[in-house]
Scaffold this motif. Structure first.
Motif, short mmCIF file in Angstrom:
data_model
loop_
_atom_site.label_atom_id
_atom_site.label_comp_id
_atom_site.label_asym_id
_atom_site.label_seq_id
_atom_site.Cartn_x
_atom_site.Cartn_y
_atom_site.Cartn_z
N UNK A 1 0.84 -1.20 0.00
CA UNK A 1 0.00 0.00 0.00
C UNK A 1 0.88 1.26 0.00
N UNK A 2 1.95 1.20 0.81
CA UNK A 2 2.86 2.34 0.85
C UNK A 2 3.61 2.45 -0.49
N UNK A 3 4.00 1.27 -1.05
CA UNK A 3 4.73 1.29 -2.33
C UNK A 3 3.87 1.97 -3.40
N UNK B 1 3.75 12.08 4.02
CA UNK B 1 4.17 12.25 5.41
C UNK B 1 3.23 11.51 6.36
N UNK B 2 1.92 11.65 6.13
CA UNK B 2 0.94 11.02 7.02
C UNK B 2 1.11 9.49 7.00
N UNK B 3 1.21 8.93 5.79
CA UNK B 3 1.29 7.46 5.69
C UNK B 3 2.62 6.96 6.26
N UNK B 4 3.72 7.69 5.98
CA UNK B 4 5.02 7.26 6.51
C UNK B 4 4.99 7.27 8.03
N UNK B 5 4.38 8.30 8.61
CA UNK B 5 4.31 8.39 10.07
C UNK B 5 3.56 7.19 10.65
N UNK B 6 2.46 6.80 9.97
CA UNK B 6 1.68 5.64 10.46
C UNK B 6 2.55 4.38 10.43
N UNK C 1 11.72 12.62 13.55
CA UNK C 1 13.06 12.49 12.96
C UNK C 1 13.12 11.26 12.06
N UNK C 2 12.49 10.17 12.52
CA UNK C 2 12.52 8.94 11.71
C UNK C 2 11.74 9.14 10.41
N UNK C 3 10.62 9.87 10.46
CA UNK C 3 9.84 10.11 9.23
C UNK C 3 10.70 10.92 8.25
#
Ligand code: HEM
Length: 445
Positions: free
Chosen positions: A165-167, A210-215, A246-248
């Motif tokens: 889904x992220x890909x 950003x939102x999806x990466x944070x999740x 920071x990780x995002x």
């Protein structure tokens, strides 16, 4: 005061400086061709972007002094300052002690053994993708290599069931996002804030990413085994790890830095192989001999020597990164060439790698330049991954994934150019081939 050595390179001022604009117009219009032409002026050439002095460094020696010997005197400069509000404060954009701390936290996840540990997952991702190709199908190579690079990096970062889904999101929104940031670094900000569909698409792409990466990051604080879990588990000397934000920033940076570069290099490789059947046959022969029908493993990578030489040569002739910059934080004397505090310096792997003083007949594709081993070259003559403290953290990852994709595809498919197609070179943030249709033919026939 330092005295200039007698044989020190001279800084020459570029001609055709326009009032107010300086040389910006020529660089914006002619891009790689402009930088290529400046090489004839000398080892160091002074241009102006508006009022800002920019020293174009052409010689490997000067580039080495800036990137390695005097690295501590330079920050990333103009381009990355402008990109920071969008990319965040990840490794590409950060500077000073914060960069050093983040680099120490990120680097172990990209050591050779860690990367080699992902080879089986990389091979699965590639095979799953090319299983869908059909004999005689015409594919858009630039899109296929991007899809391959995206699924490899996303699955390595987060090996969960929903990483696809992220890909998909990354594949959809990253090109829009990177192109938008590219425009925002070059154009006046008033133009890029107009409430037009392009601005809305850019804002939506950035927010979605950003939102999806944070999740995903928050979810991986709990799970383990993949690259992001390693980043989250790393601790600095005070025992502190990265915050979610920071990780995002680091994950988005890895996606930005790691997908288009590898995908473009592979797209150029397929373009060139399509026009050099004898090189394609050598690649097929090597893959058939080394793999003999097996899947690629980490142990095979050093044995695929022609594969590696071909990638070296593609990174020489078609380096994707045509413009990289630094800013002098204090006066920096690069052996007679003084970069005053506040001035910018520019280097271009693309034009450096085409220098006839370093490479005979530089526009000819010749993987044998790198066989049996790379030739002795002056330091910083071949810098596909940069040099010094800002050298690409993903170098081993990039070699592994590109060699693995090239070998896995070559074992099963031959890609032929479509007749009558003229492939354009596009120069935006990177140098890439435009639409590149090719016909896939099964080698099992
Ligand atoms: C063919 C593929 C690649 C090429 C040609 C490439 C090239 C480069 C270059 C030239 C730099 C230095 C930039 C400078 O001097 O300002 C760099 C930095 C970087 N690259 Fe790559 N890269 C590639 C693949 C990757 C991959 C796969 C990743 C991650 C998965 C990655 C992550 C990074 C990061 C995070 C930096 C910033 C490092 C720092 O400043 O500490 N790159 N890359």
């Amino acid at each position: 005061m330092t005295t200039r050595p007698a044989d020190a390179p001279v800084v020459c001022a570029a001609r055709r400086r326009l009032p107010l604009l300086g040389h910006t117009l020529w660089l914006a219009l002619r891009r790689v061709d402009y930088l290529q032409a400046l090489r004839a002026c000398g080892d160091a050439v002074l241009i102006h972007l508006g009022p800002l002095p920019v020293y174009v460094l052409n010689s490997p020696e000067l580039i080495h002094r800036m990137l390695v010997e005097h690295a501590g005197k330079f920050s990333k400069g103009l381009l990355f300052d402008r990109a920071r509000p969008y990319f965040g404060d990840g490794l590409l954009t950060s500077s000073g002690s914060f960069h050093m701390r983040q680099r120490r936290l990120v680097q172990p996840a990209f050591h050779r053994d860690a990367v080699y540990g992902h080879t089986a997952a990389m091979a699965n991702a590639v095979n799953r993708h090319i299983d869908q190709w059909r004999d005689g199908q015409v594919i858009a190579v630039e899109r296929e290599t991007r899809a391959l690079a995206t699924s490899i990096i996303v699955e390595t970062l987060f090996d969960t069931d929903d990483s696809m889904q992220l890909a998909e999101l990354v594949e959809r929104s990253l090109p829009e996002f990177i192109a938008g940031v590219g425009r925002r670094t070059l154009l006046p900000s008033a133009l890029t804030r107009l409430p037009i569909p392009g601005t809305r698409r850019f804002d939506a792409a950035g927010a979605d990413l950003r939102r999806t990466t944070l999740r995903f990051v928050a979810q991986h604080r709990r799970d383990g085994g993949n690259l992001v879990s390693r980043l989250l588990a790393a601790r600095d000397h005070t025992g502190r790890g990265m915050t979610d934000d920071e990780a995002v920033d680091e994950v988005i940076t890895l996606l930005i830095a790691g997908i288009e570069t590898s995908a473009t290099t592979l797209a150029w490789a397929y373009h060139e192989l399509g026009h050099h059947p004898q090189l394609r046959d050598r690649l097929h022969h090597e893959v058939d001999t080394v793999l003999a029908g097996r899947r690629v493993t980490a142990a095979d990578l050093p044995r695929l020597r022609f594969n590696r030489a071909l990638l070296y040569e593609i990174l020489r002739l078609h380096h994707p990164t045509w413009l990289l910059m630094r800013r002098a934080q204090e006066d920096a004397d690069l052996g007679g060439v003084l970069i005053p505090a506040g001035a910018e310096a520019l280097y271009s792997p693309t034009t450096l790698h085409r220098d006839p003083n370093l490479y005979a007949d530089p526009l000819r594709l010749d993987p044998d330049r790198w066989l049996p081993d790379p030739p002795p070259l002056p330091r910083c003559s071949f810098i596909p991954f940069g040099a010094g403290n800002r050298k690409c953290v993903g170098e081993t990852f990039a070699w592994s994934e590109m060699s693995l994709i090239l070998a896995t595809v070559a074992a099963r498919w031959q890609l032929d150019p479509c007749s009558g197609t003229k492939v354009k070179t596009i120069v935006d943030g990177i140098v890439r081939p435009g639409h590149l249709p090719m016909t896939v033919r099964s080698r099992a026939r």
